[in-house]
Design a protein around this motif. Structure first.
Motif, PDB file in Angstrom:
ATOM      1  N   ARG A 146       0.741  -1.203   0.017  1.00 44.68           N
ATOM      2  CA  ARG A 146      -0.157  -0.104   0.001  1.00 44.68           C
ATOM      3  C   ARG A 146       0.842   1.364   0.131  1.00 44.68           C
ATOM      4  O   ARG A 146       0.605   2.349  -0.669  1.00 44.68           O
ATOM      5  CB  ARG A 146      -0.817   0.051   1.257  1.00 44.68           C
ATOM      6  CG  ARG A 146      -1.961   1.136   1.157  1.00 44.68           C
ATOM      7  CD  ARG A 146      -2.817   0.955   2.528  1.00 44.68           C
ATOM      8  NE  ARG A 146      -3.803  -0.089   2.034  1.00 44.68           N
ATOM      9  CZ  ARG A 146      -3.697  -1.340   2.963  1.00 44.68           C
ATOM     10  NH1 ARG A 146      -2.854  -1.321   4.055  1.00 44.68           N
ATOM     11  NH2 ARG A 146      -4.632  -2.341   2.856  1.00 44.68           N
ATOM     12  N   ILE A 149       2.227   1.608  -3.245  1.00 47.32           N
ATOM     13  CA  ILE A 149       0.952   2.045  -4.248  1.00 47.32           C
ATOM     14  C   ILE A 149       0.601   3.648  -4.109  1.00 47.32           C
ATOM     15  O   ILE A 149       0.576   4.744  -5.092  1.00 47.32           O
ATOM     16  CB  ILE A 149      -0.135   1.471  -4.126  1.00 47.32           C
ATOM     17  CG1 ILE A 149      -0.070   0.008  -4.560  1.00 47.32           C
ATOM     18  CG2 ILE A 149      -1.274   2.072  -4.760  1.00 47.32           C
ATOM     19  CD1 ILE A 149      -1.158  -0.792  -4.095  1.00 47.32           C
ATOM     20  N   ASP A 150       0.753   4.164  -3.149  1.00 48.62           N
ATOM     21  CA  ASP A 150       0.685   5.651  -2.651  1.00 48.62           C
ATOM     22  C   ASP A 150       1.885   6.377  -3.032  1.00 48.62           C
ATOM     23  O   ASP A 150       1.598   7.602  -3.667  1.00 48.62           O
ATOM     24  CB  ASP A 150       0.605   5.737  -1.197  1.00 48.62           C
ATOM     25  CG  ASP A 150      -0.705   5.273  -0.300  1.00 48.62           C
ATOM     26  OD1 ASP A 150      -1.643   4.991  -1.287  1.00 48.62           O
ATOM     27  OD2 ASP A 150      -0.759   5.206   0.714  1.00 48.62           O
ATOM     28  N   ALA A 153       1.047   6.742  -6.872  1.00 52.76           N
ATOM     29  CA  ALA A 153      -0.137   7.696  -6.826  1.00 52.76           C
ATOM     30  C   ALA A 153       0.288   9.325  -6.799  1.00 52.76           C
ATOM     31  O   ALA A 153      -0.277  10.239  -7.427  1.00 52.76           O
ATOM     32  CB  ALA A 153      -1.273   7.223  -5.867  1.00 52.76           C
ATOM     33  N   ARG A 157       0.225   8.572 -11.390  1.00 54.77           N
ATOM     34  CA  ARG A 157       0.246   7.448 -12.307  1.00 54.77           C
ATOM     35  C   ARG A 157      -0.410   6.395 -11.320  1.00 54.77           C
ATOM     36  O   ARG A 157      -0.310   6.363 -10.036  1.00 54.77           O
ATOM     37  CB  ARG A 157       1.880   7.170 -12.772  1.00 54.77           C
ATOM     38  CG  ARG A 157       2.275   8.171 -13.406  1.00 54.77           C
ATOM     39  CD  ARG A 157       3.800   7.856 -13.746  1.00 54.77           C
ATOM     40  NE  ARG A 157       4.533   8.679 -14.453  1.00 54.77           N
ATOM     41  CZ  ARG A 157       5.531   9.544 -13.791  1.00 54.77           C
ATOM     42  NH1 ARG A 157       5.869   9.374 -12.512  1.00 54.77           N
ATOM     43  NH2 ARG A 157       6.361  10.424 -14.482  1.00 54.77           N
ATOM     44  N   GLN A 158      -0.931   5.423 -12.123  1.00 47.67           N
ATOM     45  CA  GLN A 158      -1.147   4.172 -11.360  1.00 47.67           C
ATOM     46  C   GLN A 158      -0.601   2.907 -12.220  1.00 47.67           C
ATOM     47  O   GLN A 158      -0.600   3.147 -13.522  1.00 47.67           O
ATOM     48  CB  GLN A 158      -2.875   4.036 -11.424  1.00 47.67           C
ATOM     49  CG  GLN A 158      -3.497   5.054 -10.625  1.00 47.67           C
ATOM     50  CD  GLN A 158      -4.997   5.162 -10.539  1.00 47.67           C
ATOM     51  OE1 GLN A 158      -5.370   4.452 -11.700  1.00 47.67           O
ATOM     52  NE2 GLN A 158      -5.685   5.820  -9.705  1.00 47.67           N
ATOM     53  N   GLY A 247      -5.439  -3.456 -10.940  1.00 42.08           N
ATOM     54  CA  GLY A 247      -4.469  -2.881  -9.901  1.00 42.08           C
ATOM     55  C   GLY A 247      -3.882  -3.712  -9.027  1.00 42.08           C
ATOM     56  O   GLY A 247      -3.986  -4.887  -8.892  1.00 42.08           O
ATOM     57  N   LEU A 295       1.780   1.523 -16.864  1.00 43.34           N
ATOM     58  CA  LEU A 295       1.184   2.739 -16.132  1.00 43.34           C
ATOM     59  C   LEU A 295       0.237   3.579 -16.890  1.00 43.34           C
ATOM     60  O   LEU A 295       0.243   3.594 -18.248  1.00 43.34           O
ATOM     61  CB  LEU A 295       2.349   3.612 -15.735  1.00 43.34           C
ATOM     62  CG  LEU A 295       3.547   3.114 -14.817  1.00 43.34           C
ATOM     63  CD1 LEU A 295       4.665   4.353 -14.529  1.00 43.34           C
ATOM     64  CD2 LEU A 295       3.050   2.628 -13.684  1.00 43.34           C
ATOM     65  N   ALA A 298      -3.470   9.189 -13.999  1.00 38.88           N
ATOM     66  CA  ALA A 298      -4.572   8.677 -12.793  1.00 38.88           C
ATOM     67  C   ALA A 298      -5.695   9.498 -13.293  1.00 38.88           C
ATOM     68  O   ALA A 298      -6.826   9.102 -12.835  1.00 38.88           O
ATOM     69  CB  ALA A 298      -3.901   9.148 -11.502  1.00 38.88           C
ATOM     70  N   ILE A 398       6.690  -1.669  -8.244  1.00 41.88           N
ATOM     71  CA  ILE A 398       6.717  -0.496  -8.325  1.00 41.88           C
ATOM     72  C   ILE A 398       7.584   0.748  -7.697  1.00 41.88           C
ATOM     73  O   ILE A 398       7.959   1.738  -8.397  1.00 41.88           O
ATOM     74  CB  ILE A 398       5.439   0.062  -7.266  1.00 41.88           C
ATOM     75  CG1 ILE A 398       4.200  -0.596  -7.881  1.00 41.88           C
ATOM     76  CG2 ILE A 398       5.068   1.428  -6.908  1.00 41.88           C
ATOM     77  CD1 ILE A 398       2.857  -0.708  -7.051  1.00 41.88           C
TER      78      ILE A 398
END
Length: 482
Positions: A146, A149-150, A153, A157-158, A247, A295, A298, A398
């Protein structure tokens, strides 16, 4: 059910309003479906599910107050031995931290709830880990992902990823359940084939495996896993499932559920499934776990890996690939975390053995699948073994890819002959990967020094047990010679 909103987890802010509403829906569904038990679980450092099973009347208390489990579960190697000195006052992370086999707390994520089709009276619920005072535990695998991911973000981008997972399913001939077989680890079962191999993607081999494939597919669909295809792989009794893009957190949770589902559904059929990379069976072939990744912006959802009209890599794809390559050696500790996994890195076996990328080349570590105008443009990292912890694996991708973007790295030229290049080799053994990871300033910065020390101590214990075991090779090599 209003008492859930007044519970300890709500007061500590560990479940927000949306999660509490979803938890109330889960409780109502459990009652409406007539379930009897719910498995409350977390993914440990090895990607192994651990936890407790509660009767449905106790489920509200889990959402109200969490569930206590023993902290030593975070301190075990793959033999399930605790490898830290927990009876002292400091095991390396500060006085009183994870000592004394004291409790830590599982905090349920209601979005992960499933009803298990192979155990239809049972529910399934994943959790995050916290200390009993509510503070997060840095060694929680879902938390590590997490945070990655943050971090991504925050750049707008995601990550979108797709899974290709290979595994074996065998017939059980002898389950090895004598008292002498119950060690740490226990004796593996004796098995035989369900189908012959080395007839890649032939319909006859799929037909031989169809009963198993159908049961697994139906179970996947029943729990909402986005299964896309089922394939008869190269090896005898070797299967592959692929999944639609999603995701990273959803797919990490899906991989945990999928591995559990495969092993439990097949066990109910008198079979043995294994995600071990290279099982010691005659004529076997190593299993891999290929991670497709791209990617997207977002805000717009645009794929940032689509190449220019002339086919040149986009700057985002180039930087991402360069980051993955730059950190590949130290990252193998997370993508290939077992002794066995390094026996896959061999030339001419459809597996990588060097740190390089190529355009649609299945011998390279990273396979580029990017075409101008193709919204599905992506890369495929072929480095991992299917036993990897999905949260740590995805986090490594990531963090490494993002580092390439932040440093404005550029990918080298693609390789055309992956097994005859001067590219650096992947680590040859688990201990080589441990040493690279432990010395990595990059991972100490991104994951924290305590996380690096925690993981390497556990895996060193695994390696040392391996070294102290007399192998069949040694017996054959030396017993008669000397």
């Amino acid at each position: 059910m209003s008492d859930i909103r007044d519970g300890r987890l709500a007061k500590l802010g560990l479940l927000d309003g949306d999660q509490l509403a979803l938890a109330e829906d889960v409780i109502a569904r459990v009652e409406a479906e007539g379930l009897e038990t719910v498995r409350v679980l977390f993914a440990d450092q090895h990607g192994v599910l651990r936890g407790k099973t509660v009767v449905v009347d106790a489920l509200p208390s889990v959402f109200r107050s969490g569930m206590a489990i023993t902290s030593t579960l975070l301190l075990k190697d793959t033999s399930h031995r605790t490898v830290f000195p927990v009876w002292g006052d400091d095991i390396g992370f500060g006085r009183g931290t994870l000592t004394g086999a004291a409790d830590i707390m599982m905090v349920p994520d209601p979005s992960t709830f499933r009803i298990l089709p192979w155990s239809p009276h049972s529910g399934w619920l994943l959790c995050d880990l916290h200390h009993t005072d509510g503070t997060p535990i840095p060694f929680s695998a879902r938390r590590i992902l997490r945070q990655a991911i943050d971090r991504l973000a925050a750049t707008g981008r995601q990550l979108v990823c797709g899974l290709e997972v290979e595994f074996y399913v065998f017939q059980v001939e002898q389950p090895r359940l004598d008292h002498a077989d119950g060690g740490m680890p226990a004796s593996p079962p004796e098995t035989s084939l369900l189908s012959h191999g080395y007839q890649y993607l032939t319909d006859a081999r799929y037909d031989a495996l169809e009963d198993v494939m159908d049961e697994l597919r139906r179970a996947c669909q029943a729990v909402g896993l986005p299964v896309r295809s089922m394939e008869a792989e190269f090896g005898p009794s070797q299967c592959e499932f692929t999944f639609q893009p999603d995701g990273p957190m959803n797919h990490a949770d899906a991989m945990m559920l999928f591995r559990s589902l495969v092993k439990q559904v097949t066990a109910g059929m008198g079979l043995h499934a294994t995600f071990m990379c290279r099982p010691k069976v005659e004529h076997g072939m190593a299993s891999g776990w290929h991670l497709h990744q791209s990617l997207v912006d977002a805000k717009t959802g645009d794929n940032l890996f689509i190449p220019d009209d002339d086919g040149a890599l986009s700057s985002t794809a180039s930087g991402w690939i360069a980051g993955l390559l730059d950190h590949a050696a130290e990252t193998c500790f997370l993508t290939t975390p077992t002794v066995n996994g390094y026996k896959r890195y061999q030339a001419f076996q459809l597996a990588p053995d060097r740190i390089q990328w190529g355009r649609d080349n299945k011998g390279a570590m990273i396979r580029g699948l990017m075409t101008p105008g193709d919204a599905a443009s992506r890369i495929e990292n072929r480095v991992a073994e299917p036993a990897a912890n999905p949260y740590l694996y995805f986090a490594s991708q990531i963090l490494s890819g993002l580092d390439g973007l932040e440093r404005r790295l550029q990918a080298p030229s693609p390789v055309e002959n992956p097994y005859d290049s001067d590219a650096a080799s992947l680590p040859k053994s688990l201990i080589a990967a441990i040493d690279r990871f432990e010395a990595s300033d990059f991972y100490r910065d991104r994951l924290g020094a305590d996380v690096v020390s925690w993981l390497t101590r556990i895996k060193r214990a695994e390696w040392e047990r391996y070294l102290m075991t007399v192998s069949e090779w040694e017996q054959r090599e030396y017993f008669s010679l000397f």
